[in-house]
Design a protein around this motif. Structure first.
Motif, short mmCIF file in Angstrom:
data_model
loop_
_atom_site.label_atom_id
_atom_site.label_comp_id
_atom_site.label_asym_id
_atom_site.label_seq_id
_atom_site.Cartn_x
_atom_site.Cartn_y
_atom_site.Cartn_z
N HIS A 272 2.99 6.36 -5.42
CA HIS A 272 2.66 6.81 -7.00
C HIS A 272 1.26 7.42 -7.05
O HIS A 272 1.23 8.29 -8.04
CB HIS A 272 2.63 5.73 -7.75
CG HIS A 272 3.76 4.77 -8.01
ND1 HIS A 272 4.28 3.45 -7.33
CD2 HIS A 272 5.01 5.24 -8.60
CE1 HIS A 272 5.38 3.22 -7.71
NE2 HIS A 272 5.95 4.28 -8.39
N MET A 273 0.51 7.30 -6.16
CA MET A 273 -0.89 7.91 -6.50
C MET A 273 -1.52 8.40 -5.16
O MET A 273 -2.29 7.77 -4.50
CB MET A 273 -2.05 6.65 -6.78
CG MET A 273 -3.18 7.11 -7.57
SD MET A 273 -3.92 5.92 -8.23
CE MET A 273 -4.15 4.48 -7.00
N PHE B 93 -3.20 2.87 -9.96
CA PHE B 93 -2.15 1.93 -9.30
C PHE B 93 -3.00 1.12 -8.64
O PHE B 93 -3.98 1.25 -7.59
CB PHE B 93 -0.90 2.52 -8.52
CG PHE B 93 -0.37 3.44 -9.44
CD1 PHE B 93 -0.63 4.68 -9.68
CD2 PHE B 93 0.90 3.05 -9.91
CE1 PHE B 93 0.16 5.60 -10.68
CE2 PHE B 93 1.78 3.74 -10.63
CZ PHE B 93 1.40 4.87 -11.03
N SER B 94 -2.70 -0.41 -8.69
CA SER B 94 -3.36 -1.50 -7.87
C SER B 94 -2.74 -1.52 -6.60
O SER B 94 -1.68 -1.10 -6.14
CB SER B 94 -3.37 -2.90 -8.90
OG SER B 94 -2.12 -3.17 -8.90
N ALA B 95 -3.46 -2.27 -5.59
CA ALA B 95 -3.14 -2.59 -4.18
C ALA B 95 -1.50 -3.06 -4.06
O ALA B 95 -0.95 -2.75 -3.14
CB ALA B 95 -3.86 -3.49 -3.53
N ASP B 96 -0.90 -3.87 -5.17
CA ASP B 96 0.25 -4.28 -5.21
C ASP B 96 1.29 -3.37 -5.69
O ASP B 96 2.49 -3.54 -5.84
CB ASP B 96 0.30 -5.53 -5.94
CG ASP B 96 -0.04 -5.53 -7.25
OD1 ASP B 96 -0.08 -4.60 -7.80
OD2 ASP B 96 -0.07 -6.62 -7.90
N GLY B 97 0.59 -2.08 -6.01
CA GLY B 97 1.70 -0.85 -6.23
C GLY B 97 1.75 -0.78 -7.95
O GLY B 97 2.79 0.30 -8.19
N ARG B 98 1.68 -1.68 -8.58
CA ARG B 98 1.82 -1.62 -9.95
C ARG B 98 0.88 -0.72 -10.92
O ARG B 98 -0.33 -0.73 -10.58
CB ARG B 98 1.94 -3.12 -10.51
CG ARG B 98 2.67 -4.00 -10.04
CD ARG B 98 2.82 -5.30 -10.59
NE ARG B 98 1.47 -6.05 -10.67
CZ ARG B 98 1.22 -7.07 -11.57
NH1 ARG B 98 2.28 -7.51 -12.39
NH2 ARG B 98 0.05 -7.63 -11.57
N HIS C 165 0.83 -1.33 -0.04
CA HIS C 165 -0.01 0.12 -0.16
C HIS C 165 1.01 1.23 -0.03
O HIS C 165 0.62 2.20 -0.59
CB HIS C 165 -1.06 -0.16 1.23
CG HIS C 165 -1.98 -1.16 1.06
ND1 HIS C 165 -3.29 -1.03 1.46
CD2 HIS C 165 -2.09 -2.27 0.35
CE1 HIS C 165 -4.03 -1.78 1.21
NE2 HIS C 165 -3.26 -2.68 0.58
N CYS D 276 3.77 1.52 -1.50
CA CYS D 276 4.13 1.87 -2.85
C CYS D 276 3.02 2.54 -3.71
O CYS D 276 3.26 3.34 -4.68
CB CYS D 276 4.63 0.56 -3.64
SG CYS D 276 5.09 0.68 -5.25
N ARG D 277 1.90 2.21 -3.66
CA ARG D 277 0.73 2.72 -4.31
C ARG D 277 0.44 4.21 -3.92
O ARG D 277 0.06 4.87 -4.65
CB ARG D 277 -0.45 1.77 -4.05
CG ARG D 277 -1.75 2.43 -4.51
CD ARG D 277 -3.21 1.66 -4.28
NE ARG D 277 -3.49 1.29 -2.92
CZ ARG D 277 -4.71 0.74 -2.86
NH1 ARG D 277 -5.46 0.39 -3.65
NH2 ARG D 277 -4.77 0.90 -1.28
#
Lengths: 250, 449
Positions: free
Chosen positions: A234-235, B52-57, A228, A230-231
């Protein structure tokens, strides 16, 4: 130029700002602040109401373009859209220093003032770039409608992309922060003030596509790799309010 | 009522076919600039991330399989034909095209990423995919991004047809060696993969020649070709993997190679146990090495060697190279060419560009470098600048500690325990506290440099 105790008041437009620059240069006055008409003012200073003169503004603009460079002009006009505090005064100082030191001052990345402007420009461009991806439209009676809440005034930067992408459609992008809306209809775009608050009732078809998208969003994540932080990097969270798939996650 | 039933089916189909497609790492919408105009959509060379999905991608494209029916039985794949536990379905070309368009109109996606299980035969599958793309391009006048996977074993004319419809093509190399491929995916022979890859490379090359003569020629895969391999399912070394990538880039002119950490989903005697953790830190190091080869002009042999065939988990490949080549430093930031600047830890392509622009106007000092965004904490041991000819002197211990990758901390001891021990990498148990592991590593590393 010595700083006097004058405050310039202008109408908030780019032409108005260039008129302030014109006054500063030709009347040899360096204001202590440049403020938009209507904002809170101290009674301590003299007030100078700068009248927006399109001809003078154009002359200043052309002088920057030809005597300095197109990049200098780009930097100035971008920072004008950004949400940097006292940006008008900083830009005025920048313009004066450019005329004094030459066009190479624009590339003096190590100077504190230039670095500040470039940082603000970067913030503006980043937000515009992210917003192009994060905007979500709703199909409302054959018109695509969306809402955004940006920190900077990014509509002029994203207008070209969407007008090209949806050239044959009709769409609206409503900027809640700055109370303006980008309208595109029959291959023509313009930015107008947002006067009427819009409330939308979604059709059944629309709800179905929204459900499909939410389902896709939830499915595509790999549970073993969940990250979460990392997400969020980015966002950032502040965009999530206008993105339907993330409203559940908030 | 009819619409209810239709949408219900579509919801289930989408869930099943997106779930089956999610292990395909490639998802950029980059590589081609195409203006809109007639029809719907455009593309941007840098690509656009819509979510961005929950896995950060990043989510950029509608990533789905045409169908998860498959006649192949690849051991690592959840869709293998011997797996009875999953529901199988397929999109019709019309359904999928309509879904893509409606998502695109709402700015959810940049376009479509279409792969598939093998439905009856490679060519039969390709025909269905081509029909979907034809609907998009011709009936809907869709100008957005399309990434199409080529099925191994597809014939030349199928490849020719799909290349004229898609922006990017890819065919997965799947595993890093022919032995592994033979063992785990016997029907996907090396030839069935490399032959189409070669054909695509040649077609792209021929197309660029055609375009130089007549620039309105139809374009063949303008965003190029990419591939993917699974990491951690088979015993190849990191060196084998990056040497393979280097050959693929050189020989087939691929735009990207993607590395996908193996996520165990089925118990299989040929594969790591179902409890094993996906090697995420190793995947991260591979992407770092890949970037070094593409953007920093490193060769695979500079990054890993016969004596060091696997990555150091604690230090990224670039810092590792720098520590092993201290005789090439210090580098003078005010005069060194850009390729040399790129070798300094803490200076990347953006930083190097800024240095080159800024130094035209003045000699750079340490403060100037800091304001340009150079990571002084790392770079200081390797550079000389205005006023200072020798780099910052410090003990080996201190230098190693400054260059340790903080990601080694965040990924945790479990990930570190997946790496092979050697003289500079001590053996780590999963239960070791992370601080002890780092201390042990600093000690070993300082001795070996």
């Amino acid at each position: 130029m010595a700083e006097t105790d004058t405050v310039f008041l202008y109408d908030g437009s780019l032409a108005g700002f260039y008129s302030c620059v014109h006054t500063a240069i030709y009347e040899h006055v360096m204001p202590i602040a440049i403020q938009k008409d209507g904002s809170a003012q101290s009674l301590m200073f003299f007030r100078n109401n700068i009248i927006t003169d399109n001809e003078r503004a154009l002359r200043v603009r052309n002088a920057i373009k030809t005597k300095l460079s197109i990049r200098t002009l780009e930097l100035i006009e971008n920072v004008f859209l950004a949400s940097l505090e006292s940006r008008e005064l900083l830009l005025l100082r920048f313009i004066l220093q450019c005329f004094e030191k030459g066009v190479s001052f624009t590339y003096q990345l190590t100077d504190a003032l230039v670095a500040k402007l470039i940082k603000a420009e970067k913030h503006l461009k980043n937000e515009a770039h992210l917003m192009i991806g994060f905007i979500r439209f709703v199909d409302h009676s054959q018109t695509l409608v969306s809402f955004i809440s940006p920190k900077n005034y990014i509509l002029p930067l994203i207008s070209e992309h969407f007008s090209d992408r949806y050239s044959e459609e009709s769409f609206l992008i409503c900027d809640k922060t700055n109370q303006v809306v980008l309208v595109h209809h029959q291959h023509h775009s313009q930015i107008v003030p947002l006067s009427v608050p819009l409330s939308l009732t979604l059709s059944e078809d629309e709800l179905h596509f929204q459900t499909l998208w939410r389902r896709f969003y939830q499915t595509i994540s790999i549970k073993e790799r969940e990250n979460h932080l990392c997400r969020k990097t980015h966002m950032p969270n502040r965009y999530w309010d206008n993105m339907l798939e993330l409203k559940d996650e908030m | 009522m009819f619409f209810e039933v239709m949408y219900m089916d579509l919801q289930d189909k989408l869930t099943i076919l997106a779930d089956s497609a999610k292990y395909d790492a490639a998802c950029t919408s980059s590589g081609v600039d195409r203006k809109g105009g007639k029809g719907l959509g455009n593309t941007t060379a840098a690509g656009i991330c819509h979510s961005f999905s929950a896995d950060g991608r990043c989510i950029s494209l509608l990533k789905v399989l045409m169908s998860n029916h498959c006649t192949y039985d690849c051991h690592y794949c959840i869709n293998r034909c011997s797996n009875d536990t999953i529901r199988r379905t397929a999109f019709t070309p019309k359904e999928l095209a309509e879904l893509t368009i409606q998502f695109y109109r709402r700015n959810y996606i940049e376009g479509l990423f279409l792969s598939s299980g093998v439905l009856k035969s490679p060519n039969n599958t390709m025909e269905l995919m081509i029909r979907t793309l034809e609907l998009l391009r011709n009936n809907y006048q869709f100008n957005g991004y399309i990434h199409a996977k080529t099925i191994p074993g597809a014939s030349a004319d199928m490849v020719e047809r799909i290349g004229l419809l898609a922006d990017r093509l890819s065919i997965n190399i799947e595993l890093p060696s022919e032995d592994s491929l033979r063992k785990l995916a016997p029907k996907k022979t090396k030839t069935s993969i490399l032959k189409p890859m070669n054909l695509i490379a040649k077609s792209i090359h021929n197309n660029s020649q055609e375009l130089s003569i007549y620039n309105q020629s139809p374009r063949f895969a303008p965003a190029g070709q990419s591939t993917q391999m699974i990491i951690g399912a088979t015993p190849e070394t990191d060196r084998q993997i990056i040497r393979l990538s280097e050959r693929l880039y050189r020989h087939y002119h691929l735009r990207r190679v993607f590395y996908s950490a193996y996520i165990p989903s089925i118990e299989d005697s040929f594969l790591p146990s179902i409890d094993s953790k996906p090697p995420l830190l190793r995947e991260h190091r591979l992407y770092q090495a890949d970037w070094l080869m593409r953007k920093y002009h490193f060769s695979a042999d500079e990054i890993l060697s016969e004596t060091m065939p696997n990555f150091n988990p604690y230090i990224d490949p670039k810092c590792h190279w720098a520590l092993n080549h201290m005789d090439t430093f210090p580098i003078d930031v005010n005069s060194a060419p850009i390729e040399t600047l790129l070798r300094v830890p803490g200076i990347g392509p953006v930083g190097a560009q800024k240095i080159v622009i800024a130094r035209r106007n003045c000699r750079l000092t340490l403060e100037a470098l800091r304001s340009l965004g150079i990571i002084i904490k790392r770079a200081q041991f390797f550079i000389s600048y205005s006023g200072v000819t020798k780099p910052y002197h410090a003990s080996r211990d201190y230098i190693v500690r400054s260059l340790i990758d903080p990601k080694a901390y965040t990924f945790g001891t479990e990930q570190l325990s997946l790496f092979t021990p050697n003289q500079s990498i001590p053996e780590i148990k999963k239960t070791t506290p992370i601080e002890h592991a780092i201390e042990e590593a600093v000690r070993c590393l300082a001795l070996s440099f």
